[in-house]
Write an enzyme that holds these catalytic residues in place. Structure first.
Site, short mmCIF file in Angstrom:
data_model
loop_
_atom_site.label_atom_id
_atom_site.label_comp_id
_atom_site.label_asym_id
_atom_site.label_seq_id
_atom_site.Cartn_x
_atom_site.Cartn_y
_atom_site.Cartn_z
N LYS A 1 7.18 57.56 -1.34
CA LYS A 1 7.63 56.56 -2.33
C LYS A 1 6.50 55.62 -2.74
O LYS A 1 6.26 55.42 -3.92
CB LYS A 1 8.79 55.73 -1.77
N CYS B 1 13.28 70.57 12.21
CA CYS B 1 13.53 71.94 11.75
C CYS B 1 12.68 72.38 10.57
O CYS B 1 12.66 73.56 10.24
CB CYS B 1 15.01 72.11 11.42
N GLU C 1 9.11 48.32 -1.37
CA GLU C 1 10.05 47.99 -0.29
C GLU C 1 11.19 47.09 -0.80
O GLU C 1 11.55 46.08 -0.19
CB GLU C 1 9.32 47.33 0.89
#
Length: 188
Positions: A26, A152, A93
């Protein structure tokens, strides 16, 4: 991103929101957009919450150590005072700002300012975080970024907290958080 042509000659503002989990890029994307605006000779101002001193007290810094000069502020109303006469405002933020951030972004856009906001859309529990849901609802453009799940390897959208301490706001980095997919974040 498609930008509407302005044939009337008046300056039109809009709100862009960049959201996602921690480690999704971001701030990197915010810095990229702001640097491009500077290359275009637009007047740019960048703001971040004063509480975020993880990498630097003043600069907005990504996890990859890219940085851009910013002004740390205590409350969102300060942005209106400091953004007079600018073309582009960057806010990092945003989830840490007070509830006036929504009105501040709206007022800037109505003044003809391009507003680019970056923030976590969800907290470590996967719940909407701070004012981000409201900013997403008023945004003209939304970019949702994803990290890679550390368990994963699938796409991650949760900022999984590795420690049980702290409330909703706990500033930290890789020692405290890791990106996880929905399934891995909910495994006990």
């Amino acid at each position: 991103m498609f930008i509407e042509p302005n044939i009337s000659g008046e300056r039109r503002g809009w709100i862009e929101v960049i959201c996602g989990s921690m480690f999704s890029g971001k701030t990197e994307e915010l810095i990229r957009r702001l640097k491009r605006a500077k290359i275009a000779n637009l007047k740019v101002e960048i703001f971040k919450p004063a509480i975020d001193v993880r990498y630097d007290e003043n600069n907005v810094v990504s996890h990859d150590s890219n940085a851009i000069q910013s002004t740390p502020i205590e409350n969102s109303q300060t942005i209106l005072l400091m953004a007079e006469g600018v073309d582009v405002v960057g806010i990092d933020e945003a989830q840490f700002f007070d509830d006036e951030i929504i009105n501040v972004c709206e007022m800037l856009a109505l003044r003809g300012v391009r507003v680019i906001v970056a923030g976590l859309d969800m907290d470590y529990l996967g719940k909407p975080f701070g004012q981000m849901p409201f900013l997403l609802s008023i945004a003209d453009y939304i970019t949702k970024l994803h990290a890679i799940c550390m368990k994963c390897g699938n796409i991650a959208n949760v900022s999984y907290r590795k420690t049980g301490q702290g409330g909703q706001v706990l500033l930290g980095e890789k020692e405290t958080y890791e990106p996880r997919c929905r399934k891995c974040a909910n495994e006990k």
